[in-house]
Design a protein around this motif. Sequence first.
Motif, PDB file in Angstrom:
ATOM      1  N   VAL A  21     103.280  52.703  75.279  1.00  0.00           N
ATOM      2  CA  VAL A  21     104.536  53.396  75.015  1.00  0.00           C
ATOM      3  C   VAL A  21     105.066  53.933  76.337  1.00  0.00           C
ATOM      4  CG1 VAL A  21     105.619  55.295  73.779  1.00  0.00           C
ATOM      5  CG2 VAL A  21     103.751  54.013  72.705  1.00  0.00           C
ATOM      6  N   PRO A  22     106.332  53.694  76.676  1.00  0.00           N
ATOM      7  CA  PRO A  22     106.857  54.141  77.965  1.00  0.00           C
ATOM      8  C   PRO A  22     106.960  55.658  78.051  1.00  0.00           C
ATOM      9  CG  PRO A  22     108.622  53.262  76.599  1.00  0.00           C
ATOM     10  CD  PRO A  22     107.339  52.954  75.894  1.00  0.00           C
ATOM     11  N   PRO A  23     106.672  56.236  79.208  1.00  0.00           N
ATOM     12  CA  PRO A  23     106.845  57.681  79.389  1.00  0.00           C
ATOM     13  C   PRO A  23     108.326  58.027  79.401  1.00  0.00           C
ATOM     14  CG  PRO A  23     106.322  56.629  81.485  1.00  0.00           C
ATOM     15  CD  PRO A  23     106.198  55.561  80.435  1.00  0.00           C
ATOM     16  N   THR A  24     108.683  59.155  78.800  1.00  0.00           N
ATOM     17  CA  THR A  24     110.104  59.513  78.678  1.00  0.00           C
ATOM     18  C   THR A  24     110.546  60.578  79.663  1.00  0.00           C
ATOM     19  OG1 THR A  24     109.603  61.153  76.968  1.00  0.00           O
ATOM     20  CG2 THR A  24     110.109  58.909  76.239  1.00  0.00           C
ATOM     21  N   ASP A  25     109.607  61.268  80.303  1.00  0.00           N
ATOM     22  CA  ASP A  25     109.977  62.297  81.269  1.00  0.00           C
ATOM     23  C   ASP A  25     108.835  62.477  82.266  1.00  0.00           C
ATOM     24  OD1 ASP A  25     108.045  63.775  79.898  1.00  0.00           O
ATOM     25  OD2 ASP A  25     109.516  64.905  78.742  1.00  0.00           O
ATOM     26  N   VAL A 228     107.144  48.887  94.845  1.00  0.00           N
ATOM     27  CA  VAL A 228     107.843  47.608  94.985  1.00  0.00           C
ATOM     28  C   VAL A 228     108.729  47.329  93.776  1.00  0.00           C
ATOM     29  CG1 VAL A 228     107.534  45.113  95.181  1.00  0.00           C
ATOM     30  CG2 VAL A 228     106.052  46.649  96.482  1.00  0.00           C
ATOM     31  N   LEU A 229     108.214  47.601  92.584  1.00  0.00           N
ATOM     32  CA  LEU A 229     108.993  47.320  91.382  1.00  0.00           C
ATOM     33  C   LEU A 229     110.265  48.159  91.332  1.00  0.00           C
ATOM     34  CD1 LEU A 229     106.173  47.068  88.675  1.00  0.00           C
ATOM     35  CD2 LEU A 229     107.113  45.276  90.143  1.00  0.00           C
ATOM     36  N   VAL A 332     104.451  47.746  83.369  1.00  0.00           N
ATOM     37  CA  VAL A 332     105.057  48.624  84.371  1.00  0.00           C
ATOM     38  C   VAL A 332     106.502  48.221  84.624  1.00  0.00           C
ATOM     39  CG1 VAL A 332     104.766  49.700  86.622  1.00  0.00           C
ATOM     40  CG2 VAL A 332     102.761  48.829  85.418  1.00  0.00           C
ATOM     41  N   ILE A 333     106.799  46.923  84.591  1.00  0.00           N
ATOM     42  CA  ILE A 333     108.184  46.465  84.728  1.00  0.00           C
ATOM     43  C   ILE A 333     109.038  47.047  83.610  1.00  0.00           C
ATOM     44  CG2 ILE A 333     109.686  44.433  84.525  1.00  0.00           C
ATOM     45  CD1 ILE A 333     107.588  42.867  86.094  1.00  0.00           C
ATOM     46  N   GLN A 334     108.550  46.975  82.376  1.00  0.00           N
ATOM     47  CA  GLN A 334     109.310  47.499  81.247  1.00  0.00           C
ATOM     48  C   GLN A 334     109.468  49.013  81.332  1.00  0.00           C
ATOM     49  OE1 GLN A 334     107.028  45.916  77.993  1.00  0.00           O
ATOM     50  NE2 GLN A 334     108.075  43.937  78.024  1.00  0.00           N
ATOM     51  N   TRP A 335     108.395  49.710  81.713  1.00  0.00           N
ATOM     52  CA  TRP A 335     108.482  51.161  81.867  1.00  0.00           C
ATOM     53  C   TRP A 335     109.490  51.536  82.952  1.00  0.00           C
ATOM     54  CZ3 TRP A 335     102.574  52.666  81.976  1.00  0.00           C
ATOM     55  CH2 TRP A 335     102.063  52.593  80.680  1.00  0.00           C
ATOM     56  N   THR A 336     109.459  50.802  84.060  1.00  0.00           N
ATOM     57  CA  THR A 336     110.369  51.093  85.175  1.00  0.00           C
ATOM     58  C   THR A 336     111.816  50.862  84.771  1.00  0.00           C
ATOM     59  OG1 THR A 336     108.636  50.504  86.773  1.00  0.00           O
ATOM     60  CG2 THR A 336     110.915  50.512  87.572  1.00  0.00           C
ATOM     61  N   ALA A 337     112.073  49.765  84.077  1.00  0.00           N
ATOM     62  CA  ALA A 337     113.436  49.485  83.610  1.00  0.00           C
ATOM     63  C   ALA A 337     113.921  50.590  82.680  1.00  0.00           C
ATOM     64  CB  ALA A 337     113.480  48.130  82.906  1.00  0.00           C
ATOM     65  N   LEU A 340     114.661  53.854  84.690  1.00  0.00           N
ATOM     66  CA  LEU A 340     115.899  53.817  85.482  1.00  0.00           C
ATOM     67  C   LEU A 340     117.138  53.812  84.589  1.00  0.00           C
ATOM     68  CD1 LEU A 340     114.891  51.307  88.307  1.00  0.00           C
ATOM     69  CD2 LEU A 340     114.950  53.799  88.421  1.00  0.00           C
ATOM     70  N   LEU A 341     117.083  53.093  83.484  1.00  0.00           N
ATOM     71  CA  LEU A 341     118.241  53.044  82.588  1.00  0.00           C
ATOM     72  C   LEU A 341     118.554  54.408  81.978  1.00  0.00           C
ATOM     73  CD1 LEU A 341     117.691  49.630  80.758  1.00  0.00           C
ATOM     74  CD2 LEU A 341     119.538  50.212  82.345  1.00  0.00           C
ATOM     75  N   ARG A 342     117.536  55.231  81.817  1.00  0.00           N
ATOM     76  CA  ARG A 342     117.752  56.571  81.283  1.00  0.00           C
ATOM     77  C   ARG A 342     118.081  57.585  82.366  1.00  0.00           C
ATOM     78  NH1 ARG A 342     113.708  58.776  79.674  1.00  0.00           N
ATOM     79  NH2 ARG A 342     112.046  57.270  80.051  1.00  0.00           N
ATOM     80  N   GLY A 343     118.153  57.118  83.620  1.00  0.00           N
ATOM     81  CA  GLY A 343     118.550  57.995  84.715  1.00  0.00           C
ATOM     82  C   GLY A 343     117.507  58.999  85.145  1.00  0.00           C
ATOM     83  N   GLU A 344     116.229  58.692  84.875  1.00  0.00           N
ATOM     84  CA  GLU A 344     115.168  59.600  85.302  1.00  0.00           C
ATOM     85  C   GLU A 344     115.003  59.532  86.825  1.00  0.00           C
ATOM     86  OE1 GLU A 344     113.592  61.752  83.421  1.00  0.00           O
ATOM     87  OE2 GLU A 344     114.620  61.083  81.599  1.00  0.00           O
TER      88      GLU A 344
END
Length: 360
Positions: A21-25, A228-229, A332-337, A340-344
């Motif tokens: 599950v991706p981290p949200t904050d 890098v990602l 990690v690619i999915q988490w990073t995307a 960034l999309l949520r502006g963190e």
Amino acid sequence: MPNKNYFDQQTDSAMSSKQHVPPTDIPELEELISRPTDAVISTMLHLSGDILVLGAGGKIGPSIARMAKRASDQAETARRIIAVSRFSDSASRKRLDAIGVDTIQADLLDTDQLAGLPDAENVLYLAGHKFGVTNNPSLTWAMNSYLPGTVMQRYRDSRVVAYSTGCVYGLSDLTHGGAVESDPLNPTDEYSMSCVGRERIIEYFSRVHNTPTSILRLNYAVEPRYGVLVDIAKMVLAEHPIDVTMGHCNVIWQGDANAMALCSLAHVSSPPFVVNLVGPELVTVRGIAESFAKLFDKQVRFVGTESPSCLLTNGQRCHEMFGYPQVPVQTVIQWTADWLLRGEPTHDKPTGFQVRDGQY
């Protein structure tokens, strides 16, 4: 045994990524990066003494100090985790204080301040200097080659885990599958030469004082705020062209790198135990960019041609010793995307992974 090519095995990794599950904050992310594995908890259970983290205020230090604290608590082993840094980021220091890590503000290059630090049976040496080497090479040599000697003399009776870099090998031919620990070192610029200097000085004092030591050649740690990602993702989001001359690289989830580093305390030796701290996949810059382009619904444009040589290391020894990373690259690619999309926030510190001449 050469590294696997990650983007030839994308389906399997994508399937395993569904378990994460991706981290949200930031609190969720820092909890995730510092979550100890069973192997780390076992290491802390059987390890004696306090742990001193030198250079604890950077990108790696806070999470590895926190993991050491959490693992020691779960192992019900009483010890101090002591984090030492200049702590230019006071918020990082406050977060460590809040979880019971003892923090000390100190300049390690000041010999009096170094001498005044507490003794500890275990030392994690993270200090180093990379960016700005072109403008201030003397500081780079002082941090990377002089300071390790003073630290190794101050903590001659400790176990020492020292971070290094895969840059010490120089560029590696793709057909070789990445440099292995027994390969000759081939520094080509001031930064990589100073890092070889670090390793040689550490090895010298390890031999002289019989100090049990491990040297970790890290290449490259990633998480949603840095690495890098993140660099590639930001370029895709901004629709900037992606240079693929440095067309391949290794990456490893920061939490997995932290766990392996702490577990290496059980493998220190004199002369030092040396290991490439790296993921199992050989990833392509083109493949990473295309993955982000799909997630961002963006077009991506490439410039340059993939070189037959890159900064690559082989992680076979690492994975035989510590097992495969628990978080695959696609996750990690999915988490990073998502991050960034949520502006963190990110650390806003480019890695310079494209650099081939060492001019950081």
